[in-house]
Design a protein around this motif. Structure first.
Motif, PDB file in Angstrom:
ATOM      1  N   ASN A  43      64.403  73.221  16.907  1.00  0.00           N
ATOM      2  CA  ASN A  43      64.947  74.323  17.708  1.00  0.00           C
ATOM      3  C   ASN A  43      63.856  75.335  18.074  1.00  0.00           C
ATOM      4  O   ASN A  43      63.815  75.849  19.193  1.00  0.00           O
ATOM      5  N   TYR A  44      62.978  75.622  17.136  1.00  0.00           N
ATOM      6  CA  TYR A  44      61.866  76.545  17.392  1.00  0.00           C
ATOM      7  C   TYR A  44      60.911  75.947  18.426  1.00  0.00           C
ATOM      8  O   TYR A  44      60.454  76.630  19.350  1.00  0.00           O
ATOM      9  N   LEU A  45      60.618  74.670  18.272  1.00  0.00           N
ATOM     10  CA  LEU A  45      59.685  74.010  19.179  1.00  0.00           C
ATOM     11  C   LEU A  45      60.226  73.909  20.595  1.00  0.00           C
ATOM     12  O   LEU A  45      59.449  73.866  21.566  1.00  0.00           O
ATOM     13  N   ASN A  46      61.527  73.873  20.728  1.00  0.00           N
ATOM     14  CA  ASN A  46      62.137  73.717  22.052  1.00  0.00           C
ATOM     15  C   ASN A  46      62.075  74.979  22.894  1.00  0.00           C
ATOM     16  O   ASN A  46      62.463  74.960  24.069  1.00  0.00           O
ATOM     17  N   ASN A  47      61.561  76.064  22.337  1.00  0.00           N
ATOM     18  CA  ASN A  47      61.373  77.290  23.110  1.00  0.00           C
ATOM     19  C   ASN A  47      59.944  77.285  23.643  1.00  0.00           C
ATOM     20  O   ASN A  47      58.993  77.525  22.894  1.00  0.00           O
ATOM     21  N   PRO A  48      59.731  77.035  24.928  1.00  0.00           N
ATOM     22  CA  PRO A  48      58.374  76.961  25.480  1.00  0.00           C
ATOM     23  C   PRO A  48      57.552  78.223  25.245  1.00  0.00           C
ATOM     24  O   PRO A  48      56.317  78.168  25.196  1.00  0.00           O
ATOM     25  N   ALA A  49      58.215  79.353  25.067  1.00  0.00           N
ATOM     26  CA  ALA A  49      57.505  80.612  24.851  1.00  0.00           C
ATOM     27  C   ALA A  49      56.725  80.594  23.542  1.00  0.00           C
ATOM     28  O   ALA A  49      55.765  81.357  23.383  1.00  0.00           O
ATOM     29  N   ASN A  50      57.114  79.736  22.614  1.00  0.00           N
ATOM     30  CA  ASN A  50      56.420  79.667  21.329  1.00  0.00           C
ATOM     31  C   ASN A  50      55.113  78.889  21.416  1.00  0.00           C
ATOM     32  O   ASN A  50      54.277  78.955  20.515  1.00  0.00           O
ATOM     33  N   GLY A  51      54.923  78.123  22.494  1.00  0.00           N
ATOM     34  CA  GLY A  51      53.640  77.476  22.767  1.00  0.00           C
ATOM     35  C   GLY A  51      53.237  76.373  21.813  1.00  0.00           C
ATOM     36  O   GLY A  51      52.047  76.066  21.689  1.00  0.00           O
ATOM     37  N   VAL A  52      54.180  75.775  21.126  1.00  0.00           N
ATOM     38  CA  VAL A  52      53.854  74.685  20.209  1.00  0.00           C
ATOM     39  C   VAL A  52      54.983  73.657  20.221  1.00  0.00           C
ATOM     40  O   VAL A  52      56.150  74.013  20.422  1.00  0.00           O
ATOM     41  N   SER A  53      54.626  72.398  20.044  1.00  0.00           N
ATOM     42  CA  SER A  53      55.654  71.357  19.947  1.00  0.00           C
ATOM     43  C   SER A  53      55.046  70.099  19.339  1.00  0.00           C
ATOM     44  O   SER A  53      53.820  69.956  19.266  1.00  0.00           O
ATOM     45  N   TYR A  54      55.916  69.223  18.862  1.00  0.00           N
ATOM     46  CA  TYR A  54      55.533  67.902  18.371  1.00  0.00           C
ATOM     47  C   TYR A  54      56.488  66.893  18.980  1.00  0.00           C
ATOM     48  O   TYR A  54      57.584  67.241  19.423  1.00  0.00           O
ATOM     49  N   HIS A  55      56.116  65.648  18.970  1.00  0.00           N
ATOM     50  CA  HIS A  55      57.027  64.622  19.478  1.00  0.00           C
ATOM     51  C   HIS A  55      58.198  64.399  18.518  1.00  0.00           C
ATOM     52  O   HIS A  55      59.319  64.161  18.955  1.00  0.00           O
ATOM     53  N   TYR A  56      57.876  64.466  17.213  1.00  0.00           N
ATOM     54  CA  TYR A  56      58.906  64.246  16.192  1.00  0.00           C
ATOM     55  C   TYR A  56      58.827  65.332  15.125  1.00  0.00           C
ATOM     56  O   TYR A  56      57.736  65.788  14.761  1.00  0.00           O
ATOM     57  N   THR A  57      59.985  65.697  14.582  1.00  0.00           N
ATOM     58  CA  THR A  57      60.051  66.421  13.318  1.00  0.00           C
ATOM     59  C   THR A  57      60.839  65.546  12.341  1.00  0.00           C
ATOM     60  O   THR A  57      61.804  64.878  12.740  1.00  0.00           O
ATOM     61  N   VAL A  58      60.422  65.576  11.080  1.00  0.00           N
ATOM     62  CA  VAL A  58      61.044  64.694  10.081  1.00  0.00           C
ATOM     63  C   VAL A  58      61.267  65.463   8.783  1.00  0.00           C
ATOM     64  O   VAL A  58      60.363  66.176   8.305  1.00  0.00           O
ATOM     65  N   ARG A  59      62.449  65.338   8.232  1.00  0.00           N
ATOM     66  CA  ARG A  59      62.702  65.830   6.869  1.00  0.00           C
ATOM     67  C   ARG A  59      64.014  65.245   6.362  1.00  0.00           C
ATOM     68  O   ARG A  59      64.988  65.134   7.109  1.00  0.00           O
ATOM     69  N   ASP A  60      64.012  64.862   5.093  1.00  0.00           N
ATOM     70  CA  ASP A  60      65.214  64.346   4.420  1.00  0.00           C
ATOM     71  C   ASP A  60      65.866  63.216   5.211  1.00  0.00           C
ATOM     72  O   ASP A  60      67.080  63.189   5.406  1.00  0.00           O
ATOM     73  N   ARG A  61      65.025  62.306   5.688  1.00  0.00           N
ATOM     74  CA  ARG A  61      65.476  61.103   6.416  1.00  0.00           C
ATOM     75  C   ARG A  61      66.212  61.448   7.719  1.00  0.00           C
ATOM     76  O   ARG A  61      67.070  60.694   8.191  1.00  0.00           O
ATOM     77  N   VAL A  62      65.869  62.594   8.286  1.00  0.00           N
ATOM     78  CA  VAL A  62      66.358  62.970   9.610  1.00  0.00           C
ATOM     79  C   VAL A  62      65.148  63.048  10.544  1.00  0.00           C
ATOM     80  O   VAL A  62      64.167  63.728  10.227  1.00  0.00           O
TER      81      VAL A  62
END
Length: 280
Positions: A43-62
């Motif tokens: 959700n944080y990465l999906n805000n372009p104003a934050n200027g950062v993103s990854y292709h995947y986020t992973v935690r607890d088998r999600v």
């Protein structure tokens, strides 16, 4: 090979850029340096104003898909166009090996995703663990900093279990790279330097402060001189088995043989004519 058990969520947003024709060469791992879940980080990465993103986020088998892998995420500065990036939500550079192994399932999932993307985009699945070497393959953000010279980040940190991750990658590819058990060029060079320094000859004043460069220069010069003396000038540059080189102006003798002939003719004690040895 059996796919790991995980839930995959599509949360792709606008925090992405074109690859501008660049070919994907690396899959990179990252830490969050925070306590988020895969979804909260996405959700944080999906805000372009934050200027950062990854292709995947992973935690607890999600697994959350944040950026389409056909596009560049905002993860590693100038390396974005040719990399795919995955972040372990809730992870930190300071983690111990035990901390990392506590998310063993997520490490395995990351290996699976890396192998699938390597197959899709045609890059090597070789695991580039420290000490790094520049090449196609799977590594982390620190590889971009130390090997590519881009940025300053050091994640995933010194205690990431590369051996465990590499075994997962090998399992999912069904191959084991021949290079895995071979030392790198840097490791070999380091061992050579240690050996040379430990064998430095003692000077008359008791010092052993010759540098590696000085010792190597001395070895190179005197080895070359010795070969030239024994086999003729230029013999050291020959390829293949070294053969003695005779000279027509020395009756097809090497310099060493010619000295023997001269010394014997002058009756110098200890000198002998090598040609007489051949006639016996």
């Amino acid at each position: 090979m059996t796919k790991p058990d995980y839930v995959e969520l599509d949360r792709m947003g606008d925090s992405a850029s074109s690859r501008h024709g660049a070919r994907v060469e690396n899959f990179l791992l990252h830490t969050q340096e925070g306590n988020g879940t895969a979804e909260s980080l996405a959700n944080y990465l999906n805000n372009p104003a934050n200027g950062v993103s990854y292709h995947y986020t992973v935690r607890d088998r999600v697994v959350v898909d944040v950026v389409d892998t056909d596009l560049a995420s905002w993860s590693v500065l100038d390396a974005n166009p040719f990399t795919i990036n995955l972040c372990f939500a809730g992870s930190r550079v300071s983690w111990t090996r035990e901390d990392w192994l506590s998310i063993r399932d997520d490490i395995r999932i990351a290996a699976w995703l890396a192998v699938q993307d390597a197959r899709k985009y045609g890059f090597d699945t070789y695991v580039i663990a420290p000490p790094y070497r520049r090449r196609q393959g799977i590594s982390d953000h620190r590889y971009v900093t130390e090997c590519l010279g881009i940025g300053t980040h050091t994640d995933v940190g010194p205690n990431f279990p590369w051996d465990v991750f590499a075994r997962d990658v090998a399992e999912f590819t069904g191959t084991i790279h021949e290079e895995e058990d071979m030392p790198s060029a840097k490791e070999i060079a380091d061992e050579v330097v240690k050996a040379i320094l430990s064998a430095r000859p003692q000077q008359p004043d008791g010092s052993t402060d010759a540098t590696v460069g000085e010792l190597l220069t001395w070895i190179d010069k005197h080895t070359a001189d010795g070969i030239d003396l024994a086999a003729g000038t230029g013999s050291k540059d020959q390829r293949g088995p070294l053969q003695p080189t005779g000279f027509d102006y020395l009756a097809d003798l090497t310099p060493g043989e010619a000295l023997g002939v001269i010394g014997a003719a002058l009756n110098i004690p200890g000198f002998r004519d090598p040609r007489k040895d051949e006639q016996r």
